[in-house]
Each structure stands twice: as C-alpha cells, then as structure tokens.
Design a protein around this motif. Structure first.
Motif, PDB file in Angstrom:
ATOM      1  N   LYS A  22       0.842  -1.210   0.000  1.00 24.64           N
ATOM      2  CA  LYS A  22       0.000   0.000   0.000  1.00 24.64           C
ATOM      3  C   LYS A  22       0.874   1.255   0.000  1.00 24.64           C
ATOM      4  N   GLN A  23       1.948   1.244   0.809  1.00 21.55           N
ATOM      5  CA  GLN A  23       2.870   2.379   0.826  1.00 21.55           C
ATOM      6  C   GLN A  23       3.486   2.589  -0.547  1.00 21.55           C
ATOM      7  N   LEU A  24       3.831   1.491  -1.201  1.00 22.62           N
ATOM      8  CA  LEU A  24       4.406   1.563  -2.538  1.00 22.62           C
ATOM      9  C   LEU A  24       3.428   2.225  -3.518  1.00 22.62           C
ATOM     10  N   ALA A  25       2.179   1.790  -3.476  1.00 21.41           N
ATOM     11  CA  ALA A  25       1.172   2.326  -4.386  1.00 21.41           C
ATOM     12  C   ALA A  25       0.957   3.820  -4.158  1.00 21.41           C
ATOM     13  N   ASP A  26       0.902   4.207  -2.867  1.00 22.18           N
ATOM     14  CA  ASP A  26       0.709   5.629  -2.543  1.00 22.18           C
ATOM     15  C   ASP A  26       1.889   6.466  -3.029  1.00 22.18           C
ATOM     16  N   GLU A  27       3.098   5.957  -2.797  1.00 31.24           N
ATOM     17  CA  GLU A  27       4.289   6.709  -3.188  1.00 31.24           C
ATOM     18  C   GLU A  27       4.418   6.778  -4.711  1.00 31.24           C
ATOM     19  N   ARG A  28       4.047   5.698  -5.401  1.00 31.83           N
ATOM     20  CA  ARG A  28       4.078   5.720  -6.871  1.00 31.83           C
ATOM     21  C   ARG A  28       3.157   6.821  -7.406  1.00 31.83           C
ATOM     22  N   ALA A  29       1.963   6.926  -6.816  1.00 30.70           N
ATOM     23  CA  ALA A  29       0.997   7.946  -7.253  1.00 30.70           C
ATOM     24  C   ALA A  29       1.538   9.354  -7.007  1.00 30.70           C
ATOM     25  N   LEU A  30       2.159   9.547  -5.842  1.00 31.90           N
ATOM     26  CA  LEU A  30       2.713  10.864  -5.521  1.00 31.90           C
ATOM     27  C   LEU A  30       3.857  11.238  -6.468  1.00 31.90           C
ATOM     28  N   ILE A  31       4.726  10.270  -6.739  1.00 31.69           N
ATOM     29  CA  ILE A  31       5.849  10.525  -7.651  1.00 31.69           C
ATOM     30  C   ILE A  31       5.337  10.797  -9.067  1.00 31.69           C
ATOM     31  N   ALA A  32       4.305  10.062  -9.474  1.00 31.83           N
ATOM     32  CA  ALA A  32       3.733  10.267 -10.815  1.00 31.83           C
ATOM     33  C   ALA A  32       3.169  11.683 -10.953  1.00 31.83           C
ATOM     34  N   ASN A  33       2.480  12.149  -9.896  1.00 29.79           N
ATOM     35  CA  ASN A  33       1.938  13.508  -9.926  1.00 29.79           C
ATOM     36  C   ASN A  33       3.051  14.545  -9.960  1.00 29.79           C
ATOM     37  N   ASP A  34       4.097  14.300  -9.154  1.00 27.43           N
ATOM     38  CA  ASP A  34       5.233  15.218  -9.116  1.00 27.43           C
ATOM     39  C   ASP A  34       5.942  15.251 -10.470  1.00 27.43           C
ATOM     40  N   LEU A  35       6.080  14.076 -11.076  1.00 26.42           N
ATOM     41  CA  LEU A  35       6.735  13.987 -12.383  1.00 26.42           C
ATOM     42  C   LEU A  35       5.925  14.721 -13.447  1.00 26.42           C
ATOM     43  N   ARG A  36       4.608  14.616 -13.363  1.00 30.74           N
ATOM     44  CA  ARG A  36       3.745  15.328 -14.307  1.00 30.74           C
ATOM     45  C   ARG A  36       3.923  16.833 -14.161  1.00 30.74           C
ATOM     46  N   SER A  37       4.033  17.277 -12.914  1.00 35.23           N
ATOM     47  CA  SER A  37       4.254  18.701 -12.665  1.00 35.23           C
ATOM     48  C   SER A  37       5.585  19.154 -13.240  1.00 35.23           C
ATOM     49  N   ARG A  38       6.636  18.325 -13.039  1.00 40.52           N
ATOM     50  CA  ARG A  38       7.964  18.655 -13.580  1.00 40.52           C
ATOM     51  C   ARG A  38       7.943  18.628 -15.108  1.00 40.52           C
ATOM     52  N   GLU A  39       7.142  17.707 -15.655  1.00 45.09           N
ATOM     53  CA  GLU A  39       7.039  17.598 -17.100  1.00 45.09           C
ATOM     54  C   GLU A  39       6.440  18.870 -17.693  1.00 45.09           C
ATOM     55  N   LEU A  40       5.465  19.447 -16.989  1.00 45.50           N
ATOM     56  CA  LEU A  40       4.847  20.677 -17.458  1.00 45.50           C
ATOM     57  C   LEU A  40       5.868  21.812 -17.533  1.00 45.50           C
ATOM     58  N   ASP A  41       6.840  21.807 -16.605  1.00 43.84           N
ATOM     59  CA  ASP A  41       7.879  22.844 -16.626  1.00 43.84           C
ATOM     60  C   ASP A  41       8.614  22.856 -17.961  1.00 43.84           C
ATOM     61  N   LEU A  42       8.743  21.684 -18.582  1.00 42.64           N
ATOM     62  CA  LEU A  42       9.476  21.573 -19.838  1.00 42.64           C
ATOM     63  C   LEU A  42       8.682  22.133 -21.017  1.00 42.64           C
ATOM     64  N   LEU A  43       7.378  22.394 -20.802  1.00 36.61           N
ATOM     65  CA  LEU A  43       6.544  22.898 -21.884  1.00 36.61           C
ATOM     66  C   LEU A  43       6.648  24.412 -22.049  1.00 36.61           C
ATOM     67  N   PHE A  44       7.273  25.075 -21.083  1.00 34.93           N
ATOM     68  CA  PHE A  44       7.386  26.535 -21.148  1.00 34.93           C
ATOM     69  C   PHE A  44       8.612  26.912 -21.965  1.00 34.93           C
ATOM     70  N   THR A  45       8.416  27.096 -23.259  1.00 41.05           N
ATOM     71  CA  THR A  45       9.526  27.392 -24.154  1.00 41.05           C
ATOM     72  C   THR A  45       9.690  28.882 -24.408  1.00 41.05           C
ATOM     73  N   ASP A  46       8.703  29.690 -24.020  1.00 48.18           N
ATOM     74  CA  ASP A  46       8.778  31.122 -24.265  1.00 48.18           C
ATOM     75  C   ASP A  46       9.787  31.775 -23.324  1.00 48.18           C
ATOM     76  N   PRO A  47      10.668  32.649 -23.824  1.00 45.14           N
ATOM     77  CA  PRO A  47      11.676  33.273 -22.960  1.00 45.14           C
ATOM     78  C   PRO A  47      11.083  34.172 -21.879  1.00 45.14           C
ATOM     79  N   TYR A  48       9.837  34.587 -22.048  1.00 41.13           N
ATOM     80  CA  TYR A  48       9.206  35.464 -21.056  1.00 41.13           C
ATOM     81  C   TYR A  48       8.209  34.698 -20.185  1.00 41.13           C
ATOM     82  N   ALA A  49       8.263  33.373 -20.240  1.00 40.40           N
ATOM     83  CA  ALA A  49       7.269  32.553 -19.542  1.00 40.40           C
ATOM     84  C   ALA A  49       7.199  32.848 -18.054  1.00 40.40           C
ATOM     85  N   ASN A  50       8.342  33.151 -17.441  1.00 48.28           N
ATOM     86  CA  ASN A  50       8.353  33.325 -15.990  1.00 48.28           C
ATOM     87  C   ASN A  50       8.039  34.751 -15.555  1.00 48.28           C
ATOM     88  N   HIS A  51       7.668  35.595 -16.484  1.00 46.67           N
ATOM     89  CA  HIS A  51       7.312  36.968 -16.132  1.00 46.67           C
ATOM     90  C   HIS A  51       5.890  37.030 -15.592  1.00 46.67           C
TER      91      HIS A  51
END
Length: 317
Positions: free
Chosen positions: A40-69
């Motif tokens: 059960k701990q494994l399943a919970d941690e896998r889900a949390l890591i998957a969500n975190d990875l998805r969030s990190r993946e979204l960071d890679l979609l910001f290709t505009d140089p002014y994205a962080n403004h």
C-alpha cells in the motif's frame, strides 16, 4: 539575474529530490515481498511521484523566454451589447479566482463599467511563477452562449469578449522598449473607483496616450498620482513590447497571437450554459462539461492542453 539563479537552483533541487524518492521507491519495492502494508505504501508513493513527475514535465513545456514573467491581462467587450459587458466581468472573475487558487497576487489597474451592467474593459496584473507562461494560453476571443438574464423574453444570446495577455517587463527587459516623452500625452482626472471622499478631491487617475501608435492606458487603482503613472507606464511598455514582438516575429502569434475581432467565427473557446453545459477549446479540442467549475477558475486543464498543443505545433513547423 539573482532571482533567475535562485529559481534555477530551486528547479535543480526539485529534480534531485524526485530522483532520490524514485531510488527509495525501488529499494522499498525490493523489501515489500508481498507485504500488504508495504504494498500500500508503494502504491501511494508511486501515485505521488507520478503527480510530481507530471508537474515537472509541465515545466518543460514553457519554451517562451518570457514565460516566468508576470502577466498583464486586458479584457475588452466584443459583440453582444449588455450581455457581452456582463461576460467581460464574468471572465475577470474567472481569472482572479484562478490566480487565487494558484496563490498568485493580482492587481486591478483599471476597469470601465458598462452603462447597465458588467464591464466594457478591464486591465489587471497577475504576479506569480510562470504567470505569463500559463496565461498566454488565454489570449484570444472567448464566446459565451446562455439564456440572457437581461432579456425579458428569456432568449438565448451569444456574446464575445477579447482577452489579451502580455508579459510585464522587468529589469533589463525594459530597455527593449524606448519611449520618447514627446510621444506621450498624459491626462489626469478624478478616479471613479474606490477611495471614499479622496476621489472627489484629487485628480489621481492617469491616462497615457502613445501618440504614434494610438495606444491608450489608464490607471486609477492608487490614491497616489505618481504610483498610478508608474503603473500605467509599465502597462504601456508591455503593450508596446507586444507590438514590437508582433512586428518582428516570423509568426504573428509568437507573443500575443493573431489580432482577431471579438465576434462570431474568431473565438478560441466556447462556453455554453444553455441548453446544455460545455466549455470547448477550439484549438486543442478539449471539452469540459462542468462549465460552472471553469467559470469558478478551474482552467488548468485548458492551459495544460494548450501548452502541449503549442509544443506539437512548434515541432511540426
């Protein structure tokens, strides 16, 4: 530069933490050996890591140089009369609710009330991580279909509003826009917004007209004329920068998107409230049935879909 370096360090640290958690998960998996509690701990941690990875993946979609403004957002009424003015106010509420959900700061620069209801226009700034990178997906014409509360015959009406999103310039970026003081006409007038008796005594509101382009910016949210002038100049620089980028870009939509009339056939997103409820993005094809949730600020699915669509469009070009 210091802020940028700090953000880069934070990003690297977040990837390091994700890598460590993934390694720990592998070790835990080897130890589980059919143990229900560990599984059960494994399943919970896998889900949390998957969500975190998805969030990190979204960071890679910001290709505009002014994205962080920070983002400067302007809403303007389109076809639809009073109904369209009400739609502008609904959109403003939607974006302010979204910003509140994200923990972003917002500053309303100017609003122009409609004669009967709603707003003719509004300008506000959204301040937070990747505010412009996220909100630039919202640029374009938004179309609303509903039974009008202003129609005694309860007929269905269609109304339009234009959303424009620009990056707020910071530091060295401001040097990209040079404004000749002789090109400006600056008018002062009495604020019509909040401020109690003060607004009846001083001309604190500012209207700046850039004569060569005809761009007009107003600000009346502060009691200080100096602060209103400073904010109005920021918005003017953002609009002029946007204009420069449009003229220089190989594709007209690189920064702001194509200039479109706020009328039928030019919308990027449809919001249908009657006879059924549906919000559909014309560009990505994403549909959400819970229109009220979207109008309450839940626009992240549309933003993510647009970021992925935009990346695929750039890759194909």
């Amino acid at each position: 530069m210091a802020r940028e370096a700090a953000e880069h360090r934070q990003l690297i640290a977040s990837w390091d933490r994700l890598e460590k958690r993934s390694r720990d998960l592998i070790e835990l998996d080897q130890l589980a050996d059919g143990d229900p509690e560990l599984e059960k701990q494994l399943a919970d941690e896998r889900a949390l890591i998957a969500n975190d990875l998805r969030s990190r993946e979204l960071d890679l979609l910001f290709t505009d140089p002014y994205a962080n403004h920070n983002a400067v957002v302007t809403l303007s009424v389109g076809q639809g009369g009073v109904e369209a003015q009400d739609w502008v106010e609904m959109l403003m509420r939607m974006y302010l609710k979204w910003a509140e959900r994200k923990g972003f700061e917002t500053e309303i620069i100017e609003t122009s009330p409609g004669e009967e209801a709603g707003l003719k226009s509004a300008t506000f700034i959204v301040r937070g991580p990747r505010a412009y990178g996220l909100l630039r997906s919202e640029h374009g014409v938004h179309r609303l279909v509903r039974i009008s509360p202003f129609d005694q015959n309860h007929r269905r009406h269609t109304s339009f509003a234009l959303v424009e999103v620009m990056p707020e310039l910071e530091g060295s970026d401001e040097n990209a826009v040079v404004i000749n003081p002789q090109d400006l006409r600056i008018d002062t007038y009495r604020s019509t917004g909040a401020g109690g008796q003060h607004v009846n005594k001083t001309d604190s509101a500012i209207r700046i007209t850039h004569l060569p382009t005809g761009i007009v910016v107003t600000c009346q949210n502060e009691r200080s004329q100096m602060k209103n002038r400073e904010t109005a100049m920021k918005v003017l620089k953002a609009r002029l920068f946007q204009r420069q980028q449009q003229e220089a870009a190989e594709q007209r939509d690189q920064i702001r998107g194509q200039v479109m009339p706020a009328e039928f056939g030019s919308q990027i997103r449809n919001y249908v409230l009657q006879p059924y409820t549906l919000v559909k993005d014309v560009r990505t094809g994403l549909e959400v049935g819970n229109a009220q949730s979207v109008l309450d600020g839940d626009i992240d699915p549309f933003i993510e879909a647009w970021l992925r669509w935009r990346l695929s469009q750039n890759g194909a070009s």
